[in-house]
Every structure is written in structure tokens, then in C-alpha cells.
Motif scaffolding. Structure first.
Motif, PDB file in Angstrom:
ATOM      1  N   ARG A   1      31.610  36.214  32.105  1.00 56.63           N
ATOM      2  CA  ARG A   1      32.947  35.622  32.057  1.00 56.63           C
ATOM      3  C   ARG A   1      33.502  35.644  30.643  1.00 56.63           C
ATOM      4  O   ARG A   1      34.681  35.943  30.429  1.00 56.63           O
ATOM      5  N   ALA A   2      32.655  35.323  29.661  1.00 55.02           N
ATOM      6  CA  ALA A   2      33.120  35.306  28.277  1.00 55.02           C
ATOM      7  C   ALA A   2      33.528  36.704  27.810  1.00 55.02           C
ATOM      8  O   ALA A   2      34.452  36.845  27.016  1.00 55.02           O
ATOM      9  N   ARG A   3      32.846  37.736  28.307  1.00 53.07           N
ATOM     10  CA  ARG A   3      33.173  39.115  27.925  1.00 53.07           C
ATOM     11  C   ARG A   3      34.254  39.731  28.797  1.00 53.07           C
ATOM     12  O   ARG A   3      34.594  40.904  28.621  1.00 53.07           O
ATOM     13  N   GLU A   4      34.754  38.974  29.791  1.00 60.74           N
ATOM     14  CA  GLU A   4      35.809  39.444  30.694  1.00 60.74           C
ATOM     15  C   GLU A   4      35.367  40.695  31.430  1.00 60.74           C
ATOM     16  O   GLU A   4      36.133  41.659  31.582  1.00 60.74           O
ATOM     17  N   LEU A   5      34.138  40.683  31.928  1.00 59.11           N
ATOM     18  CA  LEU A   5      33.599  41.818  32.672  1.00 59.11           C
ATOM     19  C   LEU A   5      33.924  41.679  34.153  1.00 59.11           C
ATOM     20  O   LEU A   5      34.231  40.602  34.653  1.00 59.11           O
ATOM     21  N   HIS A   6      33.829  42.798  34.857  1.00 62.13           N
ATOM     22  CA  HIS A   6      33.994  42.850  36.305  1.00 62.13           C
ATOM     23  C   HIS A   6      32.590  42.830  36.897  1.00 62.13           C
ATOM     24  O   HIS A   6      31.824  43.779  36.726  1.00 62.13           O
ATOM     25  N   TYR A   7      32.223  41.773  37.600  1.00 64.45           N
ATOM     26  CA  TYR A   7      30.838  41.611  38.030  1.00 64.45           C
ATOM     27  C   TYR A   7      30.790  40.940  39.401  1.00 64.45           C
ATOM     28  O   TYR A   7      31.738  40.310  39.861  1.00 64.45           O
ATOM     29  N   GLY A   8      29.631  41.088  40.050  1.00 65.28           N
ATOM     30  CA  GLY A   8      29.361  40.435  41.320  1.00 65.28           C
ATOM     31  C   GLY A   8      28.024  39.723  41.258  1.00 65.28           C
ATOM     32  O   GLY A   8      27.231  39.928  40.341  1.00 65.28           O
ATOM     33  N   LEU A   9      27.766  38.902  42.263  1.00 67.79           N
ATOM     34  CA  LEU A   9      26.526  38.118  42.305  1.00 67.79           C
ATOM     35  C   LEU A   9      25.850  38.348  43.641  1.00 67.79           C
ATOM     36  O   LEU A   9      26.467  38.182  44.701  1.00 67.79           O
ATOM     37  N   ARG A  10      24.584  38.753  43.596  1.00 62.50           N
ATOM     38  CA  ARG A  10      23.792  38.978  44.801  1.00 62.50           C
ATOM     39  C   ARG A  10      22.676  37.937  44.874  1.00 62.50           C
ATOM     40  O   ARG A  10      21.878  37.807  43.953  1.00 62.50           O
ATOM     41  N   MET A  11      22.647  37.196  45.994  1.00 66.19           N
ATOM     42  CA  MET A  11      21.580  36.255  46.293  1.00 66.19           C
ATOM     43  C   MET A  11      20.972  36.641  47.633  1.00 66.19           C
ATOM     44  O   MET A  11      21.601  37.351  48.421  1.00 66.19           O
ATOM     45  N   PRO A  12      19.759  36.209  47.935  1.00 69.03           N
ATOM     46  CA  PRO A  12      19.155  36.546  49.236  1.00 69.03           C
ATOM     47  C   PRO A  12      20.022  36.079  50.395  1.00 69.03           C
ATOM     48  O   PRO A  12      20.258  34.891  50.577  1.00 69.03           O
ATOM     49  N   GLY A  13      20.536  37.026  51.168  1.00 68.12           N
ATOM     50  CA  GLY A  13      21.358  36.711  52.319  1.00 68.12           C
ATOM     51  C   GLY A  13      22.798  36.378  52.010  1.00 68.12           C
ATOM     52  O   GLY A  13      23.552  36.021  52.923  1.00 68.12           O
ATOM     53  N   HIS A  14      23.204  36.489  50.762  1.00 73.00           N
ATOM     54  CA  HIS A  14      24.576  36.151  50.408  1.00 73.00           C
ATOM     55  C   HIS A  14      24.960  36.927  49.159  1.00 73.00           C
ATOM     56  O   HIS A  14      24.132  37.159  48.286  1.00 73.00           O
ATOM     57  N   ALA A  15      26.228  37.327  49.087  1.00 76.65           N
ATOM     58  CA  ALA A  15      26.722  38.060  47.917  1.00 76.65           C
ATOM     59  C   ALA A  15      28.176  37.693  47.671  1.00 76.65           C
ATOM     60  O   ALA A  15      28.942  37.440  48.610  1.00 76.65           O
ATOM     61  N   VAL A  16      28.542  37.644  46.405  1.00 77.76           N
ATOM     62  CA  VAL A  16      29.922  37.444  45.988  1.00 77.76           C
ATOM     63  C   VAL A  16      30.431  38.784  45.473  1.00 77.76           C
ATOM     64  O   VAL A  16      29.854  39.362  44.541  1.00 77.76           O
ATOM     65  N   ALA A  17      31.486  39.295  46.087  1.00 75.82           N
ATOM     66  CA  ALA A  17      32.008  40.599  45.718  1.00 75.82           C
ATOM     67  C   ALA A  17      32.427  40.617  44.251  1.00 75.82           C
ATOM     68  O   ALA A  17      32.835  39.591  43.702  1.00 75.82           O
ATOM     69  N   PRO A  18      32.328  41.778  43.598  1.00 63.18           N
ATOM     70  CA  PRO A  18      32.707  41.854  42.177  1.00 63.18           C
ATOM     71  C   PRO A  18      34.147  41.417  41.950  1.00 63.18           C
ATOM     72  O   PRO A  18      35.038  41.663  42.753  1.00 63.18           O
ATOM     73  N   GLY A  19      34.324  40.753  40.847  1.00 60.98           N
ATOM     74  CA  GLY A  19      35.642  40.276  40.470  1.00 60.98           C
ATOM     75  C   GLY A  19      35.617  39.788  39.034  1.00 60.98           C
ATOM     76  O   GLY A  19      34.654  39.999  38.301  1.00 60.98           O
ATOM     77  N   ALA A  20      36.670  39.125  38.624  1.00 61.09           N
ATOM     78  CA  ALA A  20      36.776  38.614  37.256  1.00 61.09           C
ATOM     79  C   ALA A  20      37.678  37.395  37.270  1.00 61.09           C
ATOM     80  O   ALA A  20      38.359  37.112  38.260  1.00 61.09           O
TER      81      ALA A  20
END
Length: 335
Positions: free
Chosen positions: A292-311
């Protein structure tokens, strides 16, 4: 079915807990409350009990020795104490307490944060108000009539997850310290407490090429290998980097080798080297804060759940809330 563990068994509240629930139920629901006759309580303080004992000894001595001045002195002191009781109660009565929503604030487990309140006296000034959150540090405030007084209270959340607001304690012993008037109120709503970020933060995992982007483009003959270069006749306007342009000399992006579009995934599996579940959550939290501090485009993957890449802030908040509630019950903590 397995028997519940010791941590899942709820013990009945003690006398203090039952009184606190009864006292907080006497406040009207909403983001603010007005202290009045129904929810302000008063009892002698430790100094008040000592004063009463001293007054009793003085009265008994006056009776024993038939001292008229002793009677006068005893009754004058008793009258002053009774008058101070009304002043102490009135010093807290009529104060309105409002909470400032902490949606934009961040709280991390085990790290101190700030909760904001507004205090307002309706008619007369108030002196020597003591405000604290549960077992937190005491703040002293003086109020002027009709003026909002902001107050920042330090609060250290004990764990991650969704939590109710901590109980707010307001009291006063003004003017003589012989009486203690107080009120207890829990603001409505919930607070999100995120995992404490790993310190120092581990390097971000490498970005991955996005599937379906194809291969990288090759440079055209005569183009420089640098990413940016000066404008040439025949260059397309869409390749002009306007942020780098100074004066009449335009700068364009070179048509050299351009890597395929890459996407940064903060993956649960990539945090396996951190240790147990809580350590992995702390590492993922640190990665989210770094991205977030670097203003990157990223997503989060957890077991059985994922947050699509965004910023952006909303995306970071979604990722942090997923980490905050990971493996915990859906309901917030209740006393």
C-alpha cells in the motif's frame, strides 16, 4: 462431540460486571449519550469516608464535653460535605459524550492506538473530569459551555479481530474530593483490529507474469534500449510521457523490450517460512502495508479465499480485514 476447552467456557460475570451491564443499559442507544439522573452514580470517595469518620469523632467529643462550638463546627462541616455532594453530581450531569468513528484509523493487536471522543457541557462549565477506557490511562478535561472539547484516548487492543468499543469511564471528584460521581458507557459499533505487522518486514514476494498476456514485444530497429528517450519524428503521441516532458523537449517511452504485465500476489504459501499461523498473518500484514505504501497493484491469496488484485485504501482495508478475522468466530467479542 469434543468438550469445549477452557477458553470457550464463559464464566458468569461478577458483581462489578453485572453492575457495568446494568449501568451501560441505562444509556440511550446511539453514537452519543447525555449524562443525567438515570446514568450518573455517586458514592463517598476514600477521602470522604475518612472525613465522615473524623466528623463522627468530632461530634462524639462535642457531646461528651458539651462543647457548643464543637457542635457548630461539626454541623458546619457536615453541611459543607452535603452541599459538595450536589456540586459533584452536577459537575458530571449534563455532559454529552460523542464518539468519532475510527473507520479511517488502524489498530494492530498489542500496539497502542488512539480513539477520539468529543465532550460538551450543555449549560455551565465543568471542571476536573476524569476519562479513561477500561484500564487505560486517565485523561483530565475541563469543559466550557457549548464548546466541543476533543479528547484522544490511548487504547491497546489485546488481540486481532472484530471487537466492541472498550467501556468508557467518566468520573469527577470536584470540588472537595469527598464524593466520587461516575458513569460507564460503551459506544456502539465495532472496531477492526489487524494483526501486528512483522518487524522488520520481510521482502515482498516476486511478482508473477499475468496469464494470457503473451510474450514481450521486441524493439524496432533504431530504438534505444533505454526506457525513456527524446522525441523523434514519426513517434506516436500515445508514447509521450508527459510527466517527464520539460519545455518543448518531449520524452517518449522507448519501444525496446517490454516485459509482460506482472501481478503481485501476497500468498499464504509464500509466508510459510515465518512460523505458525499468527506469525504468517503478521508477515502478510506487513506485506499489505508495504504494498500500500508503494502504491502497488497486488492481491491476497488465503486458503479457500482470495482478494482480487487492486490498489488504494479500500483494497488495503479489505485485505487487512481478511487477515484480522482469519480463523476467528464471526461474532465480535462480548463482555
Amino acid at each position: 462431540m469434543a468438550a469445549p476447552g477452557p477458553s470457550s467456557v464463559r464464566r458468569p460475570p461478577g458483581p462489578r460486571g453485572r453492575f457495568a451491564r446494568w449501568a451501560m443499559a441505562r444509556h440511550a442507544p446511539g453514537p452519543s449519550t447525555l449524562l443525567g439522573q438515570r446514568n450518573v452514580y455517586i458514592l463517598p470517595s476514600a477521602a470522604g469516608w475518612m472525613f465522615a469518620l473524623t466528623l463522627l469523632v468530632l461530634l462524639l467529643g462535642s457531646i461528651n464535653y458539651q462543647l457548643n462550638l464543637g457542635y457548630l463546627f461539626s454541623f458546619a462541616l457536615a453541611g459543607s460535605a452535603l452541599m459538595s455532594m450536589h456540586v459533584t453530581h452536577a459537575n458530571l450531569r449534563g455532559v454529552r459524550v460523542s464518539v468519532v468513528r475510527a473507520a479511517d484509523g488502524e489498530f494492530h493487536a498489542g500496539q497502542p492506538g488512539t480513539l477520539s471522543l468529543h465532550l460538551q457541557a450543555e449549560r455551565a462549565a465543568r471542571w476536573g473530569l476524569l476519562v479513561r477506557l477500561d484500564e487505560g490511562a486517565v485523561q483530565v478535561a475541563d469543559l466550557r459551555p457549548g464548546v466541543d472539547t476533543p479528547l484522544a484516548l490511548r487504547w491497546t487492543p489485546p488481540r486481532r479481530g472484530r471487537m466492541r468499543w472498550p467501556a468508557l469511564h467518566l468520573e469527577t471528584r470536584y470540588p472537595l474530593g469527598l464524593w466520587r460521581a461516575w458513569s460507564v458507557w460503551r459506544p456502539p459499533g465495532e472496531l477492526w483490529v489487524y494483526p501486528a505487522p512483522e518487524q522488520p518486514a520481510a521482502p515482498l514476494p516476486p511478482a508473477q507474469a499475468q496469464a494470457g498476456d503473451g510474450t514481450a514485444r521486441r524493439s524496432r530497429p533504431g530504438d534505444e534500449a533505454d526506457e525513456l528517450r527524446a522525441w523523434r519524428d514519426g513517434d506516436e503521441l500515445r508514447r509521450v510521457v508527459w510527466r517527464k516532458t520539460r519545455g518543448e523537449q518531449m520524452v517518449v517511452r522507448a519501444a525496446g523490450t517490454t516485459p509482460a504485465h506482472q501481478r503481485l500476489w501476497l500468498d499464504w504459501e509464500a509466508s510459510a517460512g515465518a512460523g505458525d499461523t499468527e506469525a504468517r498473518l503478521r508477515r502478510l500484514c506487513a506485506w499489505v502495508l508495504t504494498a500500500r505504501a508503494r502504491e502497488l497493484h497486488y492481491g491476497l491469496r488465503m486458503p479457500g479465499h482470495a482478494v482480487a488484485p487492486g490498489a488504494g485504501e479500500a483494497h488495503a482495508r479489505e485485505c487487512l480485514r481478511l487477515l484480522a478475522g482469519w480463523g476467528l468466530p464471526e461474532q465480535p467479542d462480548h463482555d
